[in-house]
Design a protein around this motif. Structure first.
Motif, mmCIF file in Angstrom:
data_model
loop_
_atom_site.group_PDB
_atom_site.id
_atom_site.type_symbol
_atom_site.label_atom_id
_atom_site.label_comp_id
_atom_site.label_asym_id
_atom_site.label_seq_id
_atom_site.Cartn_x
_atom_site.Cartn_y
_atom_site.Cartn_z
ATOM 1 N N VAL B 143 22.881 72.369 50.166
ATOM 2 C CA VAL B 143 23.412 71.439 49.165
ATOM 3 C C VAL B 143 24.701 70.758 49.627
ATOM 4 C CG1 VAL B 143 24.360 71.282 46.843
ATOM 5 C CG2 VAL B 143 22.179 72.419 47.211
ATOM 6 N N ALA B 147 25.394 66.847 50.980
ATOM 7 C CA ALA B 147 26.448 66.008 50.405
ATOM 8 C C ALA B 147 27.277 65.392 51.520
ATOM 9 C CB ALA B 147 27.326 66.837 49.476
ATOM 10 N N TYR B 169 24.036 59.851 40.187
ATOM 11 C CA TYR B 169 23.283 61.114 40.231
ATOM 12 C C TYR B 169 23.916 62.130 41.190
ATOM 13 C CZ TYR B 169 19.587 64.506 40.600
ATOM 14 O OH TYR B 169 18.886 65.684 40.576
ATOM 15 N N GLY B 170 24.218 61.667 42.416
ATOM 16 C CA GLY B 170 24.802 62.570 43.419
ATOM 17 C C GLY B 170 26.117 63.173 42.941
ATOM 18 N N ILE B 173 25.516 65.816 40.210
ATOM 19 C CA ILE B 173 25.008 67.142 40.561
ATOM 20 C C ILE B 173 25.989 67.911 41.424
ATOM 21 C CG2 ILE B 173 22.539 66.608 40.294
ATOM 22 C CD1 ILE B 173 22.386 66.409 43.339
ATOM 23 N N HIS B 174 26.868 67.190 42.130
ATOM 24 C CA HIS B 174 27.852 67.911 42.932
ATOM 25 C C HIS B 174 29.137 68.154 42.163
ATOM 26 C CE1 HIS B 174 25.388 67.849 46.450
ATOM 27 N NE2 HIS B 174 25.251 66.552 46.393
ATOM 28 N N VAL B 227 28.604 59.949 47.065
ATOM 29 C CA VAL B 227 29.118 61.304 47.212
ATOM 30 C C VAL B 227 30.066 61.421 48.405
ATOM 31 C CG1 VAL B 227 27.249 62.513 46.059
ATOM 32 C CG2 VAL B 227 27.027 61.973 48.466
#
Lengths: 427, 314
Positions: B143, B147, B169-170, B173-174, B227
């Motif tokens: 993950v 990134a 989105y990126g 989620i991070h 990201v």
């Protein structure tokens, strides 16, 4: 001799073209014929059911002058529930009938006369008196429920009167009542508000409808999450090896197993091993869950497979974990397809009789089920029970129950399709 | 970095007909922020024969690499797709990977952020380190790796969601942005960097899939840079686009190379020549030649490279 040699290519193509057009036309006609057969069958089915069942939506009532005579009823205090319970309501109905037909004196004739009014009439009088204690001692003109034979005769009087279990004297009385407008049909609310009964005029579909609703609720709540979870695991997580192949083959086979087998399984496991009660929607739901699971798993797996790999790669490439990829991207895209499977499974479960017979949902149950643990029956079983009953009035109720079942099915599917359309955001 | 030339061991794969020479390659890798390099240069005019050498020619290694690839082989089940590749990718350089179809360049690229993990049968041997950290270490979590090493795919694959949601989105989620204002800022800067802001600022909440192919691909790039990765891998990013969209993406790559390290796989040699500092030529799973782009296209060392760039196969 060989004239194809003498023809040019264009001519030969031309000649062949006509043949092709004919073949094409034939092909189209076959299709149209198939569709027409389907439509005709559907129209036939609906006309048959509706023409048979429409009568059940109306019920005949008899007009009677009923005296709430305290002595006859044996009630001194109309507010006392105990006295109300044991009151002789049949007696005052009989009095009213004898008053209307004073010429009837013989015992046997009297009995025939009394049978014109349903025994449900006395329950109605009881509840009238409970609600309104002042009625005691008064005379009221009331429309009371007629017996099913009167009902059937009166409703079919215009065309071909059906006599059936009525004797000549009874027919004479009915005609006399009809002539003086003392018989009329009203919308049959009883059919929609009560459970089953041995008396057709008091039998309703609500018990079975609730039973079906509760059973399907249990089925849906269990089979959809379990089916989707199983499909996700098999598609996304399970390593493909001999064992998963074996599971896959078994799921496919289970989808084709006759439903009565699932009933036997339910009987053996839920009733005999776990000692769960008979005839309850919860167990019915368990059994139908077993039956619909393969359908839902298979269609859910197909829906998951259909999610474009590019979307998965995009999600993984962004650093989404596998679970995030599934929950954020795969599941939303696969949900409409999964719902399609659920619709098919639920429709199948709604129409299922055989497995439910095995776990006792075929019992004669008058009470309306209030929860998933109350004894109940379901619509198709109710239809089966009524179709098996000898009373003429049950024939039309059978058709009416089929209409209710179809309406239930159509409502359920419409909702599911609406839901699917709403979720189907394929941009 | 130090200006003292660091000596790189002579690439053992080089033949006798080569000799070592020292060059200042700062001009050759304009964006590389390193000092001098010891590189190996071909001394003779003879091309390396395809049959005689099995090893990479040119200068696959550099100082202070961002990504260090050593003896990487990739297998799909029994079939080997990549054979013992040694390659360094310098910071802020654009390295292009070219080669005929099926030569393993995409497979190799996908090793760099472990996208090959998704293929069950795929097995990677050798070591790949990102800033000294082994990305194939058993304990490493993919993950954070992904990134850091973003990827843009061949076919534009925006999520079936709005443009805004695609970009955010990126970071979401991070856990890079939680407040609305932060998110708005990330979306705007990412779209601006991807050169898409002006075109979509009025329809951020419309579906990303409603954009044209080129815009979709730039959206995917915006999504990747949202990201703030260090490396961007691009797998034939323009192969599904028309020439005008391609030109825009290429411009974008040039801009992005100021801040990011970019590895791009392409089928178009012109594209490789236009956008990259260095070019790696793959052939049947082997890394044949790596050199400054200009050298590869004007004076390739290996006869296979020459055959490819002159269009004899590919």
């Amino acid at each position: 001799m060989n004239n194809s040699d003498s023809m040019s290519v264009a001519e030969r193509v031309e000649k062949n073209l006509a043949k092709r057009y004919r073949a094409e036309k034939r092909f189209r006609i076959f299709g149209m014929i198939s569709v027409s057969i389907g439509i005709i069958a559907l129209i036939g089915l609906f006309t048959q059911i509706i023409s048979n069942g429409a009568g059940a939506f109306f019920q005949t009532y008899v007009k009677l002058d009923i005296t709430f005579d305290a002595d006859e009823l044996g009630i001194s205090d109309p507010t006392d529930p105990d006295q109300l319970m044991i009151g002789n309501y049949d007696g005052i109905v009989r009095d009213a009938l004898r008053e209307r037909f004073p010429s009837v004196t013989k015992r046997r004739e009297k009995r025939d006369l009394y049978s014109l009014v349903s025994i449900g009439a006395s329950y109605r009088l009881q509840s009238d008196l409970r609600q309104n204690p002042q009625l005691l001692g008064t005379t009221q003109t009331l429309w009371v429920l007629a017996d099913d034979d009167v009902d059937v005769y009166f409703k079919s009087r215009e065309d071909e009167p059906f006599i059936g279990r009525l004797n000549d004297l009874q027919v004479e009385w009915i005609e006399s009542l009809a002539k003086s407008n003392e018989l009329k049909t009203k919308f049959n609310t009883i059919f929609f508000t009560s459970g089953d009964s041995a008396e057709p005029e008091q039998a309703g579909i609500l018990g079975a409808l609730l039973g079906s609703l509760l059973t399907l609720l249990v089925t849906l709540l269990l089979s959809f999450p379990i089916g989707v979870a199983a499909a996700i695991y098999l598609e996304e997580y399970a390593k493909s090896n001999k064992f998963t192949d074996f599971i896959e083959v078994n799921i496919n086979n289970l989808a084709a197993v006759p439903s009565v087998i699932f009933g036997l399984l339910g009987l053996a496991i839920f009733l005999n091993f776990f000692n769960m009660p008979r005839s309850i929607p919860l167990v019915g739901g368990f059994v139908l869950t077993l039956m619909t699971l393969p359908t839902i798993i298979i269609s859910s797996r197909a829906a998951i497979k259909a999610v474009p790999p590019s979307i998965r790669q995009a999600a993984l490439g962004m650093g989404a974990s596998k679970m995030q990829m599934i929950l954020h991207h795969v599941l939303p895209l696969a949900l409409p397809g999964m719902l399609t499977g659920a619709i098919i499974g639920m429709a199948q479960a709604l129409g299922e009789t055989a497995p439910l017979l095995m776990i006792g949902m075929v019992a004669f149950i008058v009470e309306l089920p209030g929860s998933v643990a109350d004894p109940a029956t379901v619509l198709p079983v109710q239809i089966f029970l009524w179709a098996d009953s000898p009373e003429r009035a049950f024939t039309e109720r059978t058709s009416a129950a089929i209409m209710v079942l179809l309406a239930f099915l159509i409502t359920m599917n419409t909702f599911a399709i609406w839901l699917r359309k709403k979720l189907e955001r394929r941009w | 970095m130090s200006d003292i030339p660091v000596s790189t061991p002579i690439n053992p794969m080089l033949g006798d007909n080569m000799q070592q020479a020292t060059l200042d390659d700062r001009n050759n890798i304009p964006n590389a922020g390193h000092g001098g390099h010891t590189v190996i240069e071909e001394a003779t005019q003879d091309k390396v024969k395809a049959t005689e050498k099995n090893k990479t020619v040119g200068k696959p290694l550099c100082d202070n690499p961002k990504i260090e690839v050593r003896d990487v082989s990739v297998f799909y089940g029994e079939k080997q797709a990549v054979f013992g590749v040694d390659l360094d990718i310098a910071k802020n350089e654009v390295i292009a990977m070219i080669g005929p179809s099926g030569c393993g360049k995409s497979t190799f690229l996908r090793c760099l952020n472990r996208m090959n993990d998704t293929v069950d049968t795929c097995r990677v041997e050798g070591s790949i380190t990102l800033e000294g950290q082994d990305i194939y270490a058993p304990k490493l979590d993919v993950v954070p790796l992904r990134a850091k090493v973003g990827m843009v795919f061949q076919k534009p694959n925006p999520f079936p969601k709005s443009i805004y949601e695609n970009v955010i989105y990126g970071p979401k989620i991070h856990g890079l942005a939680s407040r609305r204002s932060e998110m708005d800022e990330i979306v705007e800067t990412s779209l601006r960097k991807a050169g898409l802001w002006e075109e979509v600022k009025d329809r951020l909440h419309q579906p990303g899939t409603g954009l044209s192919g080129g815009q979709q691909q730039r959206l995917c790039i915006a999504r990747t840079i949202a990201v703030s990765p260090e490396v961007i891998l691009m797998d034939e990013p323009c192969s599904a686009l028309d020439p005008i969209a391609t030109a825009k993406i290429e411009e974008l790559i040039a801009e992005l190379s100021q801040n990011y390290t970019i590895a791009i796989v392409t089928h178009s040699m012109q594209q490789a020549a236009r956008v990259s500092n260095r070019t790696a030529y793959f052939h049947l799973g082997k890394l044949i030649e790596v050199n400054d782009t200009q050298l590869v296209f004007t004076n390739p060392d290996h006869e296979l490279t020459e055959a490819y760039i002159t269009g004899r196969f590919g």
